[in-house]
Enzyme design. Structure first.
Site, mmCIF file in Angstrom:
data_model
loop_
_atom_site.group_PDB
_atom_site.id
_atom_site.type_symbol
_atom_site.label_atom_id
_atom_site.label_comp_id
_atom_site.label_asym_id
_atom_site.label_seq_id
_atom_site.Cartn_x
_atom_site.Cartn_y
_atom_site.Cartn_z
ATOM 1 C CE1 TYR A 95 32.232 40.464 33.382
ATOM 2 C CE2 TYR A 95 33.978 40.856 34.983
ATOM 3 C CZ TYR A 95 32.986 40.052 34.469
ATOM 4 O OH TYR A 95 32.749 38.828 35.039
ATOM 5 C CE1 TYR A 135 36.338 39.277 38.467
ATOM 6 C CE2 TYR A 135 36.235 38.320 36.268
ATOM 7 C CZ TYR A 135 35.613 38.704 37.447
ATOM 8 O OH TYR A 135 34.258 38.517 37.601
ATOM 9 N NE ARG A 143 34.490 34.530 40.639
ATOM 10 C CZ ARG A 143 33.269 34.634 40.088
ATOM 11 N NH1 ARG A 143 32.713 35.811 39.943
ATOM 12 N NH2 ARG A 143 32.602 33.566 39.722
ATOM 13 C CG HIS A 146 32.755 33.898 35.691
ATOM 14 N ND1 HIS A 146 33.971 34.273 36.216
ATOM 15 C CD2 HIS A 146 31.946 34.993 35.803
ATOM 16 C CE1 HIS A 146 33.911 35.528 36.621
ATOM 17 N NE2 HIS A 146 32.690 35.992 36.379
ATOM 18 C CG HIS A 148 28.279 37.446 34.622
ATOM 19 N ND1 HIS A 148 28.001 37.544 35.967
ATOM 20 C CD2 HIS A 148 29.595 37.735 34.484
ATOM 21 C CE1 HIS A 148 29.102 37.894 36.617
ATOM 22 N NE2 HIS A 148 30.084 38.018 35.742
#
Length: 212
Positions: A95, A135, A143, A146, A148
């Site tokens: 991120y 990640y 994970r 995806h 958000h």
């Protein structure tokens, strides 16, 4: 006594017939945690296309994904002007956030990972982005890719995470496994329409807000 019971049953049937939509209400989309990756400082460029860098300097690395869908209420009616924010990891699984400092997952200078839209009069939204990378979610598990999502409607708000159909990690992601009706958070793969660049994938997701 029997006549009384029959009368009550008849009245109940008449009541249900008068409100047939009550039995067809959609269940609101399940919530998932916002997490710590919500942008501390939002980028100046917040349009629907996340694949181009600031000022159009370059294209983000990764496979192109069109994330499309509708925002509806519990009656299935589209919600006009719902505010929808998305943010996500880049193709390497990192991120653009100061708390994500893992150098094993490089930053992409052409990808800030955030966008904002308002739904149209049919509740539609559309983003052009890249496929987020997986990640580590903890010791021994990863994970799944995806996106958000934070949606504000007329009277309610939905914060959740949306996953992509066909990803193997969907079967082991603990956020998915711990969420009731998590299948409703899986964006479905669709055939690209004419004009979509070769190799791009299209995913559709319907979000249901808890309002009428």
């Amino acid at each position: 006594m029997r006549r009384f019971v029959v009368t009550r049953a008849g009245a109940l049937a008449a009541c249900l017939a008068a409100f047939p939509a009550a039995a067809k209400l959609k269940k609101p989309s399940p919530h998932q945690v916002m997490g710590y990756t919500y942008p501390v400082q939002k980028p100046a460029d917040q349009d629907w296309d996340l694949t181009t860098g600031p000022g159009g300097a370059g294209r983000a690395k990764g496979d192109i994904v069109y994330f499309t869908g509708r925002v509806v209420d519990r009656n299935g009616k589209p919600i006009l002007g719902a505010r929808i924010e998305i943010w996500q990891a880049n193709a390497a699984g990192r991120y653009t956030h100061p708390s994500d400092s893992d150098s094993k997952y490089p930053l992409d200078p052409n990808f800030d990972g955030y966008a904002l839209q308002m739904t149209d009069d049919q509740g539609w939204f559309r983003f052009k982005t890249i496929k987020p990378g997986p990640y580590p979610g903890g010791k021994g598990w990863m994970r799944a890719p995806h996106i958000h999502v934070d949606i504000s409607g007329r009277e309610s708000r939905l914060i959740t995470q949306v996953y992509l159909e066909g990803e193997a990690l969907n079967k082991t992601d603990r956020f998915i496994l711990a969420t009731p009706r998590s299948n409703t958070l899986i964006a479905k793969s669709r055939k690209p329409e004419p004009g979509i660049e070769p190799g791009a994938q299209v995913f559709y997701w319907e979000s249901v807000l808890s309002e009428y």
